[in-house]
Design a protein around this motif. Structure first.
Motif, PDB file in Angstrom:
ATOM      1  N   LEU A 122       0.839  -1.184   0.000  1.00  0.00           N
ATOM      2  CA  LEU A 122       0.000   0.000   0.000  1.00  0.00           C
ATOM      3  C   LEU A 122       0.882   1.245   0.000  1.00  0.00           C
ATOM      4  O   LEU A 122       1.808   1.360   0.790  1.00  0.00           O
ATOM      5  N   ILE A 123       0.557   2.175  -0.892  1.00  0.00           N
ATOM      6  CA  ILE A 123       1.311   3.439  -0.943  1.00  0.00           C
ATOM      7  C   ILE A 123       0.428   4.495  -1.590  1.00  0.00           C
ATOM      8  O   ILE A 123      -0.294   4.211  -2.543  1.00  0.00           O
ATOM      9  N   ASN A 124       0.426   5.690  -1.065  1.00  0.00           N
ATOM     10  CA  ASN A 124      -0.231   6.826  -1.696  1.00  0.00           C
ATOM     11  C   ASN A 124       0.425   8.102  -1.199  1.00  0.00           C
ATOM     12  O   ASN A 124       1.237   8.079  -0.272  1.00  0.00           O
ATOM     13  N   LYS A 125       0.103   9.198  -1.802  1.00  0.00           N
ATOM     14  CA  LYS A 125       0.868  10.426  -1.564  1.00  0.00           C
ATOM     15  C   LYS A 125       0.726  10.972  -0.150  1.00  0.00           C
ATOM     16  O   LYS A 125       1.603  11.705   0.324  1.00  0.00           O
ATOM     17  N   ILE A 126      -0.361  10.628   0.552  1.00  0.00           N
ATOM     18  CA  ILE A 126      -0.513  11.115   1.929  1.00  0.00           C
ATOM     19  C   ILE A 126      -0.262  10.021   2.960  1.00  0.00           C
ATOM     20  O   ILE A 126      -0.389  10.259   4.156  1.00  0.00           O
ATOM     21  N   GLY A 127       0.073   8.831   2.511  1.00  0.00           N
ATOM     22  CA  GLY A 127       0.381   7.742   3.428  1.00  0.00           C
ATOM     23  C   GLY A 127      -0.827   7.150   4.120  1.00  0.00           C
ATOM     24  O   GLY A 127      -0.682   6.449   5.126  1.00  0.00           O
ATOM     25  N   ARG A 128      -2.018   7.361   3.596  1.00  0.00           N
ATOM     26  CA  ARG A 128      -3.232   6.856   4.233  1.00  0.00           C
ATOM     27  C   ARG A 128      -3.265   5.322   4.205  1.00  0.00           C
ATOM     28  O   ARG A 128      -3.134   4.711   3.150  1.00  0.00           O
ATOM     29  N   GLY A 129      -3.423   4.711   5.384  1.00  0.00           N
ATOM     30  CA  GLY A 129      -3.540   3.266   5.483  1.00  0.00           C
ATOM     31  C   GLY A 129      -2.225   2.544   5.723  1.00  0.00           C
ATOM     32  O   GLY A 129      -2.228   1.333   5.954  1.00  0.00           O
ATOM     33  N   PRO A 187     -13.453   8.594   9.496  1.00  0.00           N
ATOM     34  CA  PRO A 187     -13.382   8.739   8.033  1.00  0.00           C
ATOM     35  C   PRO A 187     -12.030   9.219   7.530  1.00  0.00           C
ATOM     36  O   PRO A 187     -11.691   9.017   6.366  1.00  0.00           O
ATOM     37  N   SER A 188     -11.230   9.834   8.398  1.00  0.00           N
ATOM     38  CA  SER A 188      -9.907  10.306   7.966  1.00  0.00           C
ATOM     39  C   SER A 188      -8.907   9.170   7.841  1.00  0.00           C
ATOM     40  O   SER A 188      -7.861   9.318   7.219  1.00  0.00           O
ATOM     41  N   LYS A 189      -9.221   8.000   8.430  1.00  0.00           N
ATOM     42  CA  LYS A 189      -8.333   6.840   8.359  1.00  0.00           C
ATOM     43  C   LYS A 189      -8.896   5.719   7.486  1.00  0.00           C
ATOM     44  O   LYS A 189      -8.148   4.894   6.961  1.00  0.00           O
ATOM     45  N   CYS A 190     -10.209   5.675   7.336  1.00  0.00           N
ATOM     46  CA  CYS A 190     -10.861   4.590   6.593  1.00  0.00           C
ATOM     47  C   CYS A 190     -10.476   4.647   5.118  1.00  0.00           C
ATOM     48  O   CYS A 190     -10.511   5.704   4.488  1.00  0.00           O
ATOM     49  N   ILE A 191     -10.112   3.486   4.556  1.00  0.00           N
ATOM     50  CA  ILE A 191      -9.797   3.403   3.130  1.00  0.00           C
ATOM     51  C   ILE A 191     -10.868   2.627   2.363  1.00  0.00           C
ATOM     52  O   ILE A 191     -10.672   2.209   1.232  1.00  0.00           O
TER      53      ILE A 191
END
Length: 318
Positions: A167-174, A297-301
């Motif tokens: 898992l990788i995304n620009k804001i590091g979510r998850g 909701p700020s952490k849920c993917i």
């Protein structure tokens, strides 16, 4: 569409991978025939790589799509099985469920696993089953699917792991057990050691879709030699993503194609058993002041795993 070879596996895939999670019962739950039409459309339009999992419940959808096309795409699946026997059943279930003779990539499904011992030691029986089926030619490559920086780091040095699905995304979510920068370094180490790599949740499970362009720019710049899995539930989404991956820019409409989803609990049904908390691999669920489950909701993917885990059906994607 641009193609890459996954590390030292020799498996050639398209840069864009069709993610089968959101089309299935954990999320959108489209009818099998409608789903198979969407998947077949994606394959006919140039995507030659599908990612699914035992838990997603999408084998019938993929089987239906394969009957509509004249070529064999690369298929990756995964299972959270821990024992040899259960993983063997998972392999046979995948082969039968999709009516295929072999599986290109089979992962240990370990989104919540945090340290090497959790996944590679506790699931050594399951890993051995995958390796045995690889020797039989019924699996082409063995992989690990994880949200944990520590597990990605551990996979880099293991000769029995061919492919890593982090898992990788620009804001590091998850991301678990580390930061986005640390995950980038762990993935780069896997790349250096010849592991095949394709990326998950670059759009945060759909939560970052309104920031599609910059999110995709980050993922594509970071993973020039990697494939990227994106969940798609309609032909419109498929075509949009294909156009983007084929170099078109300044496209409009992707956010409006995907209706916004919220994962929420029903306080009247929740009994505070905590199963959803144990299931959530994003640490997005906790108990509120009344002892009921609360989803941040700020952490849920929006993976939907908690929906399937809740014994009282008190969690829904709405």
């Amino acid at each position: 569409m641009e193609k890459i070879v996954l590390g030292n596996t020799g498996i050639e895939v398209t840069k864009l991978c069709y993610g089968a999670l959101p089309i299935g019962p954990l999320q959108k739950n489209l009818p099998v025939e409608e789903s198979s039409e969407v998947i077949a459309y994606a394959l006919d339009k140039g995507i030659k790589f599908i990612d699914t999992a035992q838990a997603y419940g999408t084998y019938p959808h993929i089987k239906g799509a394969l009957k509509k096309i004249k070529f064999r795409p690369v298929i990756a699946t995964k299972s959270a099985a821990a024992t040899y026997e259960d993983m063997e059943k998972a392999v046979l279930e995948a082969l039968k469920g999709m009516e295929i003779d072999y599986i290109d990539i089979f992962h240990l499904h370990a989104p919540k696993a945090r340290v090497q011992a959790d996944v590679f030691e506790q699931r050594k029986g399951a890993l051995q089953a995958l390796l045995d089926y690889k020797k039989k030619g019924m699996i082409k490559a063995v992989g690990i699917s994880t949200h944990s920086v520590k597990v990605v780091e551990a996979a880099a040095s293991r000769e029995d792991i061919d492919v890593v699905f982090p898992l990788i995304n620009k804001i590091g979510r998850g991301i678990l057990e580390g930061t986005r920068d640390e995950m980038e370094k762990a993935i780069a180490l896997c790349d250096k050691n010849g592991k095949g790599i394709y990326l998950m949740k670059v759009l945060g499970g759909g939560t970052m879709i309104e920031d599609y362009e910059s999110s995709m720019e980050y993922a594509m710049d970071f993973g020039e030699n990697y494939s990227i899995a994106i969940g798609m539930i309609s032909k419109e989404e498929v075509l949009y993503n294909i156009r983007y991956f084929n170099g078109e820019r300044n496209l409009e409409g992707i956010a409006s194609m995907r209706s916004k989803k919220i994962v929420r609990t029903s306080p009247n049904l929740c009994v505070g058993c905590g199963i959803c908390i144990d299931t959530c691999h994003s640490e997005a669920i906790s108990f509120n002041s009344t002892g009921k489950a609360y989803i941040d909701p700020s952490k849920c993917i929006q993976c939907g795993y908690c929906v399937a885990a809740c014994p009282l059906f008190s969690i829904r994607v709405v």
